[in-house]
Design an enzyme around this catalytic site. Structure first.
Site, PDB file in Angstrom:
ATOM      1  N   CYS A   1      -3.118   1.352   6.765  1.00  0.00           N
ATOM      2  CA  CYS A   1      -3.101   0.954   8.154  1.00  0.00           C
ATOM      3  C   CYS A   1      -3.853   1.936   9.156  1.00  0.00           C
ATOM      4  CB  CYS A   1      -1.743   0.482   8.450  1.00  0.00           C
ATOM      5  SG  CYS A   1      -0.633   1.727   8.428  1.00  0.00           S
TER       6      CYS A   1
ATOM      7  N   GLY B   1       2.888  -5.459   7.297  1.00  0.00           N
ATOM      8  CA  GLY B   1       1.967  -6.034   6.540  1.00  0.00           C
ATOM      9  C   GLY B   1       0.836  -6.552   7.504  1.00  0.00           C
ATOM     10  N   GLY B   2       0.030  -7.662   7.083  1.00  0.00           N
ATOM     11  CA  GLY B   2      -1.234  -8.076   7.577  1.00  0.00           C
ATOM     12  C   GLY B   2      -0.780  -8.921   8.830  1.00  0.00           C
TER      13      GLY B   2
ATOM     14  N   GLY C   1       1.899 -11.622   9.501  1.00  0.00           N
ATOM     15  CA  GLY C   1       2.709 -11.159  10.911  1.00  0.00           C
ATOM     16  C   GLY C   1       2.815 -12.083  11.790  1.00  0.00           C
TER      17      GLY C   1
ATOM     18  N   ASN D   1       0.954  -1.222   0.165  1.00  0.00           N
ATOM     19  CA  ASN D   1      -0.156   0.148   0.024  1.00  0.00           C
ATOM     20  C   ASN D   1       0.798   1.308   0.051  1.00  0.00           C
ATOM     21  OD1 ASN D   1       0.332  -1.043   2.694  1.00  0.00           O
ATOM     22  ND2 ASN D   1      -0.818   0.496   3.493  1.00  0.00           N
TER      23      ASN D   1
ATOM     24  N   GLU E   1       4.798  -4.031  11.962  1.00  0.00           N
ATOM     25  CA  GLU E   1       3.889  -3.068  11.859  1.00  0.00           C
ATOM     26  C   GLU E   1       2.704  -3.667  11.083  1.00  0.00           C
ATOM     27  OE1 GLU E   1       4.133   0.070  12.713  1.00  0.00           O
ATOM     28  OE2 GLU E   1       6.160   0.002  13.335  1.00  0.00           O
TER      29      GLU E   1
END
Ligand code: NAP
Length: 480
Positions: A286, A232-233, A237, A156, A252
């Site tokens: 995010c 990322g997601g 993660g 993103n 993150e």
């Protein structure tokens, strides 16, 4: 060394390298192929790590002024070629050209701040003589680079989020291997190009393109990689955290950020900020505003203004400067968002505007009365969908804001300083914006979340801290 302007090769330890297998990079708005990049193998990754062992020594021995010069030169190169960088982001990703241009400017900032931060990697003297028997000892600690860092990045913000890892890593004397998102690898390769132009010694940086499911494990589990920095997601993660073992981890992850609007707020400002925060990058952000808790006395007025402003959003060709919102990153993602909205509507949510899909495009969507049992009331949407809720007071807004597994950032609109302070104290998040939406960040602030939004903080100074270790030095003197 010749630099590749296209993404047809990946950047492995100072060389532009081909592979037998290629990955098509597509423009999400019309699915056209814009380039191809190599699908790296595990052997490529192992080679990168071996070379990075030498790169880590090179990086650690570079004087600070040289690191600063290189990182600043990379920033300058990107600034000079900003149009090319912005076009690349807006082609491979889902950002509009205006959003992409802003990302490039932020990337330049991120690198300049990184260069500056290199001169502030301080230690301290230690008063050893506080301990009886240590009167004849003097010493200090300083910070040293941890060695090899593995960085895994999302689609993103395909340039600036990579710069948030590469800038501090190089500034603090580390080698770094980046695995960018498979759908947006070109911006990361262009970042490597900037560092080549800036004179970065070989083997300090690699940008290895390929599928996380194929090459991720090697990077994450290899004992020579001393830190994994992941953005990322949640699912990826958690998997990476489980596998990484005994090494530093920075995570993150996602969120479903809340914004609270109290009855004393500047309504016009609150509407403008929350609409922008909800639909920036088509909601694939995010920090994006997902849940808005509005005091019941102003809900009707707020809803009306919010829907009106949302309806003005211009959705379409992301390369046009007149467009406010582009497509999602793929049609598959747009269908995922469509299904989540439909589930909420079937369970009783009220569709105030939007809810229409056309290929990878999904219209800016506003829902009210979303029942608690719906997936989107608790999970991250990561799309252009915002949920409006009526609450009786601040306490209810705080309780409902906290009633999720995420906690990245939040916003509150109020003129009452006591209420703002109460929200600051009680909201479980990594950052609170007063009279702004959750979607506010500058690249120097500590950035990260609590709960399932992550572990550790980015923001250059804080990344540098994570990417270095203290080493204690103590001199035992014969006399004192
Ligand atoms: P993603 O699917 O988790 O992918 C992120 C990266 O991880 C990609 O490079 C992916 O590679 C790689 N990956 C996936 N599974 C892996 C595994 N098992 N081992 C190693 N690598 C693996 O996330 P995304 O869809 O690109 O990005 C969206 C998510 O990122 C959202 O949840 C968003 O909130 C979060 N995000 C957080 C922040 C923050 O700073 N907190 C910022 C931006 C985005 P492939 O592309 O090859 O699958």
């Amino acid at each position: 060394m010749t630099t590749q302007l296209t993404g047809q090769k990946m950047f492995l330890a100072g060389n532009w390298v081909k592979s037998d297998r290629m990955i098509e990079v597509r423009d999400p708005q019309d699915n056209s192929i814009i380039d191809t990049v190599p699908a790296a193998s595990e052997e490529h990754m192992l080679m990168c790590i071996e070379e990075a062992k030498i790169g880590a020594k090179t990086a650690a021995s570079m004087p600070v002024h040289e690191r600063m010069k290189i990182v600043n030169s990379a920033a300058e190169y990107i600034e000079k070629n900003s149009e090319k960088y912005a076009r690349t982001i807006a082609s491979e990703g889902s950002k509009t050209i205006r959003e992409a241009t802003k990302e490039v400017a932020r990337c330049v900032q991120t690198l300049r701040i990184s260069a500056e931060e290199a001169r502030r990697i301080h230690g301290e003297t230690i008063p050893f003589d506080q301990m009886p028997g240590s009167e004849n000892r003097v010493g200090y600690y300083y910070r040293f680079p941890i060695g090899i860092i593995g960085a895994i990045t999302p689609f993103n913000d395909p340039l600036n989020l990579v710069a948030h890892k590469v800038g501090p890593a190089i500034a603090s004397g580390n080698a770094i291997i980046v695995k960018p998102a498979t759908v947006t690898p070109l911006s990361a390769l262009l970042l490597a190009e900037a560092f080549v132009q800036a004179g970065l010694p070989p083997k300090v940086l690699s940008v290895i393109t390929g599928y996380g499911s194929e090459i991720g494990d090697v990077l994450v589990t290899h004992p020579a990689v001393r830190m994994v920095t992941f953005t990322g997601g949640l699912e990826a993660g958690e998997e990476i955290s489980r596998k990484a073992g005994l090494k530093k981890i920075s995570m993150e992850l996602g969120s479903n950020s809340p914004v609270i609007i109290l009855e004393d707020a500047d309504l016009e400002d609150a509407v403008e900020s929350t609409v922008s925060g909800a639909f920036w990058a088509a909601g694939q952000n995010c920090l994006g505003v997902q849940r808005v808790y509005i005091q019941d006395s102003i809900i009707a007025k707020f809803e009306k203004a919010f829907v009106e402003r949302t309806s003005q959003y211009r959705v379409g060709d992301k390369q046009s400067v007149h467009i406010d919102m582009g497509p999602l990153i793929s049609e598959k993602e747009a269908i995922r968002v469509e299904n989540l909205v439909n589930e909420a509507i079937e369970k009783g949510a009220l569709l105030l505007t939007g809810g229409e899909r056309n290929g990878a495009f999904y219209s800016p969507t506003v829902l009210a009365n979303v029942p608690e049992g719906c997936t989107i009331s608790k999970e991250e949407i990561f799309g252009p969908v915002v949920l409006l809720y009526s609450v009786s007071d601040l306490e209810e807004a705080i309780q409902r804001s906290n009633d999720v597994n995420y906690g990245l950032q939040a916003g509150i609109f109020t003129r009452d300083i006591e209420k703002a302070h109460s929200a600051i104290a009680k909201l479980d998040v990594g950052g609170i914006m007063i009279n702004d939406s959750s979607d506010y960040r500058i690249d120097t602030m500590p950035f990260g979340g609590v709960k399932k939004s992550g572990l550790g903080r980015e923001g250059i100074k804080f990344s540098v801290q994570e990417m270095t270790e203290p080493k204690v030095v103590c001199f035992k003197l014969a006399i004192h």
